[in-house]
Design a protein around this motif. Structure first.
Motif, PDB file in Angstrom:
ATOM      1  N   SER A 112      22.260  21.327   8.404  1.00 25.46           N
ATOM      2  CA  SER A 112      21.120  21.738   7.592  1.00 25.46           C
ATOM      3  C   SER A 112      21.478  22.943   6.726  1.00 25.46           C
ATOM      4  O   SER A 112      22.427  23.687   7.021  1.00 25.46           O
ATOM      5  N   VAL A 113      20.716  23.131   5.673  1.00 25.09           N
ATOM      6  CA  VAL A 113      20.919  24.298   4.813  1.00 25.09           C
ATOM      7  C   VAL A 113      20.751  25.574   5.630  1.00 25.09           C
ATOM      8  O   VAL A 113      21.489  26.547   5.453  1.00 25.09           O
ATOM      9  N   TRP A 114      19.800  25.573   6.540  1.00 22.05           N
ATOM     10  CA  TRP A 114      19.554  26.746   7.378  1.00 22.05           C
ATOM     11  C   TRP A 114      20.793  27.160   8.149  1.00 22.05           C
ATOM     12  O   TRP A 114      21.019  28.352   8.402  1.00 22.05           O
ATOM     13  N   ASP A 115      21.605  26.209   8.509  1.00 18.85           N
ATOM     14  CA  ASP A 115      22.795  26.479   9.325  1.00 18.85           C
ATOM     15  C   ASP A 115      24.042  26.681   8.479  1.00 18.85           C
ATOM     16  O   ASP A 115      25.158  26.361   8.899  1.00 18.85           O
ATOM     17  N   MET A 116      23.866  27.226   7.289  1.00 20.14           N
ATOM     18  CA  MET A 116      24.989  27.532   6.400  1.00 20.14           C
ATOM     19  C   MET A 116      24.974  29.026   6.080  1.00 20.14           C
ATOM     20  O   MET A 116      24.702  29.449   4.950  1.00 20.14           O
ATOM     21  N   PRO A 117      25.238  29.878   7.085  1.00 24.47           N
ATOM     22  CA  PRO A 117      25.110  31.335   6.882  1.00 24.47           C
ATOM     23  C   PRO A 117      26.046  31.876   5.820  1.00 24.47           C
ATOM     24  O   PRO A 117      25.796  32.962   5.274  1.00 24.47           O
ATOM     25  N   GLU A 118      27.121  31.155   5.527  1.00 23.05           N
ATOM     26  CA  GLU A 118      28.032  31.626   4.484  1.00 23.05           C
ATOM     27  C   GLU A 118      27.416  31.514   3.094  1.00 23.05           C
ATOM     28  O   GLU A 118      27.869  32.161   2.144  1.00 23.05           O
ATOM     29  N   LEU A 119      26.367  30.704   2.967  1.00 25.16           N
ATOM     30  CA  LEU A 119      25.716  30.505   1.668  1.00 25.16           C
ATOM     31  C   LEU A 119      24.300  31.046   1.623  1.00 25.16           C
ATOM     32  O   LEU A 119      23.841  31.528   0.585  1.00 25.16           O
ATOM     33  N   VAL A 120      23.563  30.965   2.738  1.00 21.57           N
ATOM     34  CA  VAL A 120      22.145  31.333   2.748  1.00 21.57           C
ATOM     35  C   VAL A 120      21.990  32.852   2.874  1.00 21.57           C
ATOM     36  O   VAL A 120      22.495  33.462   3.808  1.00 21.57           O
ATOM     37  N   LYS A 121      21.296  33.425   1.910  1.00 20.66           N
ATOM     38  CA  LYS A 121      21.007  34.861   1.923  1.00 20.66           C
ATOM     39  C   LYS A 121      19.495  35.048   1.881  1.00 20.66           C
ATOM     40  O   LYS A 121      18.753  34.162   1.466  1.00 20.66           O
ATOM     41  N   ASP A 122      19.043  36.204   2.309  1.00 21.56           N
ATOM     42  CA  ASP A 122      17.625  36.506   2.178  1.00 21.56           C
ATOM     43  C   ASP A 122      17.440  37.999   2.011  1.00 21.56           C
ATOM     44  O   ASP A 122      18.293  38.801   2.394  1.00 21.56           O
TER      45      ASP A 122
END
Length: 332
Positions: A75-85
């Motif tokens: 899932s997108v959620w499980d892509m910490p190398e890409l997901v920022k907040d």
């Protein structure tokens, strides 16, 4: 399709009309509370990130697909190398904004008062549940594959927050025969997930539902520095660190410095306060100090290019100096 900037302008006009209606008609439906809507929006966004995977092609075009029942896709959620907040303070709410940093870019940093040259695609999403099975429908409401110019202080707030986290790319300044420009592959590119409070909130269109969180994929190709008040000082030096809410307003007249022609309200125009006279041979001319001086003096000019706008005591270089156009006790 209407471009993003056209949508913003149309919605601004509609909002003004709607506000008038609220004053005169008891039948108009008042806006829902921002906080209430935000809680729904962030739940929907996080659910979308948990239930979809991303496919990214060689040109950084992104497609989101729902993970099927029993699917093993990441899932997108499980892509910490890409997901920022990060959080945006607005409407007495700390909005959490998620975005994908597909590539930061290797060119210049852009600020919230610059113009951006971008290509993008925007879509909304809706979930329906039938027999305990959730299905998402994505609806594209705007797409610009060929880059267009958008001024970041004239578009929705979410854009002005996310785009400055990326850099421009590089390009060949010589146009092709057909007038197009070739961009290299090092531009900043990403995807932003915006709660409706940072987008269009209660104002809906035929293609954008009211109170709808939105998703934009984008590519930042180029930028153009702006000087809103035409005082010769780029707006990037005058607006302050945090968009309009915390924009620098030296004289407290509720006009931020980047749109104020007399920043310190001393009766002398900012443009005049950054001017100086010099001799060019036997002719007296007027020059203008830049906000910051050049690193190296240009020997071809009859003045010192390393001097920036001085303080009242003629300090031209100290980074923390109070430049004279911001000092009401200083007269040019």
């Amino acid at each position: 399709m209407k471009s993003l900037i056209k949508i913003v302008l149309v919605l601004s006009l509609f909002t003004g009309f709607y506000s008038c209606q609220n004053d005169d008609s008891s039948s108009a439906t008042p806006d829902r509370p921002y906080g209430e809507v935000y809680l729904e929006d962030i739940e929907e966004i996080e659910d979308f990130l948990h239930t979809h995977y991303a496919t990214i092609d060689s040109e950084y075009n992104v497609t989101f697909t729902q993970i099927p029942e029993g699917g093993s896709q990441q899932s997108v959620w499980d892509m910490p190398e890409l997901v920022k907040d990060y959080e945006v303070e607005l409407h007495d709410i700390s909005y959490k904004v998620y975005y994908l940093n597909l590539r930061e870019g290797s060119g210049e940093n852009i600020t919230r008062v610059d113009s951006s040259f971008v290509s993008y695609k925007g879509f909304s999403f809706a979930k329906t549940t039938v027999d305990a099975v959730d299905t998402y429908t994505q609806t594209v409401f705007d797409s610009k594959q060929n880059p267009i110019w958008l001024s970041l202080d004239e578009v929705i707030r979410g854009w002005a927050e996310v785009i400055p986290k990326f850099r421009t790319g590089t390009f060949n300044p010589i146009p092709n025969i057909d007038g197009t420009i070739d961009f290299n592959d090092n531009f900043g590119t990403g995807v932003m997930f915006l709660p409706s409070g940072l987008a269009y909130f209660s104002t809906g269109t035929l293609t954008i539902p009211s109170y709808s969180p939105l998703v934009f994929s984008f590519k930042l190709h180029n930028l153009r520095r702006r000087d809103h008040d035409r005082d010769g000082i780029l707006s990037m030096h005058e607006y302050g660190p945090n968009f309009v809410d915390d924009a620098i307003d030296t004289d407290g007249d509720e006009r931020p410095d980047y749109i104020d022609v007399d920043d310190d309200a001393d009766g002398v125009l900012t443009k005049t306060e950054r001017s100086f006279t010099y001799l060019d041979g036997t002719e007296t001319k007027t020059g203008y100090y830049p906000f910051n001086g050049a690193l190296v003096d240009d020997p071809s000019t009859p003045y010192d290019d390393t001097k920036g706008i001085p303080s009242c005591s003629n300090d031209f270089t100290t980074a923390t100096r109070l430049r004279r156009h911001l000092d009401p006790t200083c007269r040019n």
